[in-house]
Enzyme design. Structure first.
Site, PDB file in Angstrom:
ATOM      1  N   ASP A  73       0.871  -1.163   0.000  1.00  0.00           N
ATOM      2  CA  ASP A  73       0.000   0.000   0.000  1.00  0.00           C
ATOM      3  C   ASP A  73       0.915   1.222   0.000  1.00  0.00           C
ATOM      4  OD1 ASP A  73      -2.339   1.714   0.580  1.00  0.00           O
ATOM      5  OD2 ASP A  73      -1.408   1.886   2.555  1.00  0.00           O
ATOM      6  N   ASP A 122      -1.033  -0.550   6.305  1.00  0.00           N
ATOM      7  CA  ASP A 122      -0.856   0.134   7.588  1.00  0.00           C
ATOM      8  C   ASP A 122      -1.995  -0.149   8.549  1.00  0.00           C
ATOM      9  OD1 ASP A 122      -2.591   1.534   5.967  1.00  0.00           O
ATOM     10  OD2 ASP A 122      -2.086   3.480   6.805  1.00  0.00           O
ATOM     11  N   ASP A 156      -6.497  -1.522   5.190  1.00  0.00           N
ATOM     12  CA  ASP A 156      -6.106  -2.426   4.113  1.00  0.00           C
ATOM     13  C   ASP A 156      -6.519  -3.865   4.406  1.00  0.00           C
ATOM     14  OD1 ASP A 156      -4.639  -0.436   2.524  1.00  0.00           O
ATOM     15  OD2 ASP A 156      -3.258  -0.403   4.209  1.00  0.00           O
TER      16      ASP A 156
END
Length: 638
Positions: free
Chosen positions: A334, A533, A537
């Site tokens: 990400d 994080d 996600d």
């Protein structure tokens, strides 16, 4: 050999004292009696009857623990385990009058069982030893005075003092004071972290200097450290696919060995062939073919790897995930909050009709009243320059555009550049500057009136300082990096280019990230790692073969969401986790190859009477201890 749960035969806490383990104690006593009887008899000091007495005492002493487990497993679970093979071998040796070999077998097998249990206890204790870092007492603040109480008695909401050089008894929030705190016990980070009012602190971390008044956010039993220990211990009980396959193989293989041994006696009897030494071959086969080293080839290595990772601030929630880390070929990152800090900062202020200082001052005056995420960054930038902000009246948020307010008699806007019609006709070169900023991944905010641009502010989510080195290190490990981002194409590609990531997918919604991860899974043959994080996600982390959440310290949601959690907000832990997984897999495979080759040699040797019962026992137990010792190497620094 049966897996040890460390319960009935082990002390509550590992203290390095081998004599506190009943299996080891009785094994050594059995060995002493066996050695004494054998030595005295062969030295001519005692006769055969007296020698037999030594063996008759040594055999039940050595066999007591593992023979009981063999019978319990057979009766309760209807399973033929390795313990039962050894019990049958001991009984067979005794039936053949080989009392010395039966006693030798019971002693060596019990010693191996005890040493295996001892090794497991040492591995588990490495993570539980973290509890000893937490203080046993706390300085509770009550009615304006300090009262020393048991740390275990602290409750959520209590306030307590921690003086310089003392450990923090439980999780909390700093309410007064400032200091630096060593959080290595929780996050694995060796550098102290500065703490001020409003910052979170964790149990068993060390206050370096400055007294801190802390409000407890959890009792010690519910602290982050206690949760880490609990999750690591639970993870050591979870088995990977290879380990599960080996155990299933053992469940089928052990009964097969028992049947083959029985056939070595039954077939000659049925055929009317003289038994000669077939009975001895049957007993040797039971020992030689027992797959102890094979069954132990992975559990110790995986438990040691999970324990070492936990001490370094990497929480791996099961053997399957450690296996996956060792096989990773693609890492999907990400962007925001993972490769970047997740908090935009003002990086450039461009003057238009006003100076840069005035542009920032006007913008900050308006953004003081805004709740937009970018507003705080602009206000902080103005504070850092000690700018005096003019009063802003009649503030109004413009959904999707920005905000406006009246400043010094003028209606001033802070909004996206497309709102200002005069941007491209201002003649100040602002259009060129806007294109440059957007191309480099900045978010741009313009300040002024619709037809008169005071200037622009460029904000950028800073790339983590360690990110480029991590991507380069993954490349040297043969791991490919991919970026998955919900940000716009320009911003995502600008960050990827600066980090050396070639494959970028931008403008992704959560469901799009899941789809991309599944595509990568197909391409990477299932060996894909997703790094995010935390909870935002979660869908993509779940879709990947293995998901890693960063900065999970203190976050229950992040600890639950991921397969692997980096307790510190430190991307540099990722290559370390992958190297540890590879080391665990490599050592496990060494054990599997070694134990398989050993069986391939010992079984024919047993069938051809090339080895005795004593030799088979010695080789068998030595190989098992070698497998355990090799597995424990995972816990050592590579």
């Amino acid at each position: 050999m049966t897996e040890r749960e460390g319960g009935s035969n082990a002390p509550d806490h590992f203290d390095g004292l081998w004599w506190r383990y009943p299996v080891l104690r009785t094994a050594l006593l059995s060995g002493a009696l066996t050695g004494a009887g054998f030595g005295l008899a062969h030295g001519g000091w005692i006769g055969e009857t007296s020698e037999l007495v030594f063996y008759l005492v040594a055999i039940p002493l050595g066999a007591y623990h593992w023979a009981r487990e063999a019978i319990e497993e057979l009766v309760a679970e209807h399973r033929v385990g390795i313990d039962l093979l050894m019990l049958a071998a001991a009984a067979g040796s005794a039936a053949l009058g080989l009392w010395d070999e039966a006693a030798f077998l019971c002693f060596l097998y019990a010693a191996a069982e005890g040493l295996e249990e001892y090794a497991y206890a040492r591995t588990r204790s490495a993570i539980r030893a973290l509890l000893d870092l937490a203080p046993k007492e706390a300085r509770l603040l009550r009615n304006g005075s300090e009262e020393v109480i048991s740390a275990a008695a602290l409750e959520k909401g209590d306030r307590f003092m921690v003086r310089p050089g003392e450990s923090i008894p439980t999780d909390g929030v700093v309410r007064r004071g400032a200091s630096s705190v060593n959080e290595a016990s929780v996050t694995g980070e060796s550098l102290p972290v500065e703490k001020r009012e409003g910052d979170s602190v964790f149990a068993a971390t060390l206050n370096a200097q400055g007294a801190l008044e802390i409000e407890a956010t959890a009792a010690f039993a519910d602290s982050t450290l206690a949760k880490i220990i609990h999750l690591v211990e639970a993870a050591q009980e979870q088995k990977g696919q290879a380990q599960q396959w080996i155990e299933r193989f053992g469940q089928l293989y052990s009964p097969a060995v028992l049947c083959a041994s029985a056939l070595l006696i039954v077939v000659p009897l049925v055929l009317g062939v003289a038994l000669d030494d077939w009975e001895k071959r049957a007993v040797v086969l039971l020992v030689a073919a027992a797959p102890c080293a094979l069954v132990m080839s992975m559990p110790v290595a995986m438990a040691a790897g999970i324990s070492r990772a936990g001490r370094n601030g990497i929480l791996i929630k099961g053997g399957a995930h450690l296996e996956h880390l060792g096989a990773v070929t693609i890492v999907a990152f990400d962007k925001t909050g993972t490769l970047t800090r997740g908090t935009p900062v003002v990086s450039e202020v461009i003057a238009g009709t006003e100076s840069r200082e005035t542009v920032l001052r006007l913008a900050a005056a308006i953004e003081t009243s805004s709740a937009h995420p970018l507003a705080r960054s602009i206000v902080d930038a103005a504070k850092a320059q000690a700018l005096v902000l003019p009063p802003a009246r009649s503030f109004e948020s413009l959904t999707g555009l920005g905000a406006r307010a009246e400043i010094e008699g003028n209606l001033v806007y802070v909004a996206r550049p497309s709102f200002f019609s005069g941007l491209h006709t201002s003649g100040s070169g602002l259009a060129t500057q806007l294109e440059r900023l957007e191309a480099s991944g900045h978010t741009v905010i313009a300040v002024g009136t619709p037809d008169r641009i005071a200037g622009m502010i460029g904000l950028r989510d800073e790339i983590r300082p360690e990110a480029a080195a991590v991507i380069a290190e993954l490349r040297t490990l043969g791991v490919r990096s991919v970026m998955l981002s919900g940000d716009n194409e320009r911003a995502a590609r600008a960050v990827a280019a600066s980090l050396g990531i070639e494959e970028v997918f931008a403008g992704l919604k959560p469901e799009d990230k899941v789809a991309r991860v599944r595509e990568l899974e197909a391409r990477g043959k299932g060996h894909v790692l997703m790094v995010g994080d935390g909870v935002n996600d979660a869908p993509a982390l779940a879709a990947a073969g293995c998901g890693i959440a960063m900065g999970a310290a203190g976050s229950d949601a992040a600890l639950e969401a991921a397969d692997v959690a980096l307790m510190a907000d430190d991307l540099a832990k990722l290559p370390e986790a992958i190297r540890l997984g590879r080391r665990a897999l490599r050592i496990s495979r060494q054990n599997i190859v070694f134990s398989s080759l050993l069986l391939a040699v010992l079984i024919p040797a047993a069938l051809t009477s090339a080895i005795s019962v004593a030799a088979a026992v010695l080789i068998h137990e030595a190989s098992e201890l070698l497998a355990v010792a090799n597995g424990l190497r995972v816990a050592r620094a590579s």
